[in-house]
Design an enzyme around this catalytic site. Structure first.
Site, mmCIF file in Angstrom:
data_model
loop_
_atom_site.group_PDB
_atom_site.id
_atom_site.type_symbol
_atom_site.label_atom_id
_atom_site.label_comp_id
_atom_site.label_asym_id
_atom_site.label_seq_id
_atom_site.Cartn_x
_atom_site.Cartn_y
_atom_site.Cartn_z
ATOM 1 C CG HIS A 13 -3.573 -3.822 -24.519
ATOM 2 N ND1 HIS A 13 -3.841 -2.599 -23.953
ATOM 3 C CD2 HIS A 13 -4.550 -4.043 -25.423
ATOM 4 C CE1 HIS A 13 -4.957 -2.117 -24.478
ATOM 5 N NE2 HIS A 13 -5.402 -2.968 -25.372
ATOM 6 C CG HIS A 57 -6.348 2.391 -29.188
ATOM 7 N ND1 HIS A 57 -7.359 3.279 -28.873
ATOM 8 C CD2 HIS A 57 -6.850 1.157 -28.967
ATOM 9 C CE1 HIS A 57 -8.419 2.610 -28.467
ATOM 10 N NE2 HIS A 57 -8.147 1.313 -28.509
#
Ligand code: G3P
Ligand code: CA
Length: 314
Positions: free
Chosen positions: A36, A78
């Site tokens: 991730h 992100h």
């Protein structure tokens, strides 16, 4: 004789699989490890050091969250804004926008207000640890070049609707870049498979219906109002029209384990997020938590900040 021949054939197939590389080997074993934002528990998220560590820790796929710069370059980050993970406030102190969050005025530095060259001036490592000072935000092309042949790519189109309003066709940017890299056809580079993920059903439908991609697509579910139509044995089958798998928040599966059965019956894969040592809920360790989801709840794959803790076998 016949059984010896079968055994030899099986041995050959297994041997070829191992030669093809770690990602293929892992997928044959059945459970898939997606790091991730890289190995983001240990290195600054969505940077090359984080991706490198993820590969070292055995990731089958490495996730990249994608944003679009003012000059239309896909970069790995992100957030839609730069201030959480960079020193943008010091480098470009006057280039903020003031927005209201929870009734309070907040300064933000949106990615889309900066060119790729400007963003390259930012330090994206120090916030995590001084030892990462000077680490830069990679363009997606740099990430592809870095990971090619070592692990799969798992890009997420972040807020494609936001970028659409700014005049960017994010879906086309992503698919064109895969095509330019000859990664747009499944199986074309077995060491670098690609899966695209998005929270936007509209974005995935566009990639399927209008742009006719063959790249596998995963629909991320956060359990919001938009998702409720998919939360039944019949409802989940609607996802088949625009994706080959679902990516539910892990809590959705814990509270409704039938979701896995329904998805599998519909022919959809199930990939949960996000598993991290920093928050394991009622589980004693992140390894134990991941093991429960993979081998008891029977999900197919998961995103974790801690690739080194992934339980390959129960
Ligand atoms: O993409 C799966 C998971 O990463 C979604 O959450 O906010 O970390 O992108 P987020
Ligand atoms: Ca993500």
């Amino acid at each position: 004789m016949r059984s010896v021949g079968v055994v030899s054939l099986v041995g050959l197939i297994v041997g070829v699989g191992i030669l093809v590389g770690g990602a293929i080997e892992a997928r044959q074993a059945g459970k898939i490890l997606i790091s991730h934002r890289g190995a983001s528990a240990y290195a600054p998220e969505n940077t090359l050091p984080s991706y490198e560590l993820a590969i070292q820790q055995g990731a089958d796929y490495v996730e990249q969250d994608l944003q679009v710069t003012k000059d239309g370059v896909l970069m790995c980050l992100h957030d839609l804004t730069l201030e959480r993970t960079t020193d943008v406030e010091d480098v470009f102190p006057a280039r903020f926008r003031e927005v209201t969050v929870d009734g309070k005025a907040v300064k933000q530095w949106p990615v889309a207000d900066f060119t790729a060259a400007e963003i390259k001036r930012l330090d994206a490592g120090s916030w995590k640890d001084p030892k990462f000072a000077g680490t830069r935000i990679p363009t997606w092309q740099e990430a592809i070049d870095f990971m090619r042949g070592k692990a799969g790519l798992y890009p997420e189109t972040k807020a494609p609707e936001v970028y659409g309003k700014l005049g960017f066709d994010m879906e086309r940017l992503v698919l064109d870049q895969l095509k330019k890299n000859k990664l747009d056809i499944p199986g074309v580079d077995p060491k670098t498979p690609v899966i695209i993920q998005s929270f936007s059903a509209a974005s995935l439908k566009k990639m399927t219906d209008e742009l006719k991609t063959k790249v596998p697509l995963v629909y991320l579910l956060d359990g919001g109002a938009e998702n409720q139509q998919y939360m039944s044995a019949d409802g989940i089958t609607k996802v088949k029209a625009f994706a080959s798998g679902i990516g539910p928040n892990k809590n959705l599966v814990l509270t409704n384990p039938d979701l896995v059965t329904w998805a599998h019956r519909a022919g959809l894969t199930v990939t949960c997020w996000t598993f991290r040592s920093a928050n394991t809920g009622t589980f004693a360790s992140v390894k134990e938590e991941m093991s429960h989801y993979l081998y008891t709840l029977k999900i197919d794959a998961l995103f974790t900040d801690n690739p080194d803790q992934f339980p390959r076998q129960k």
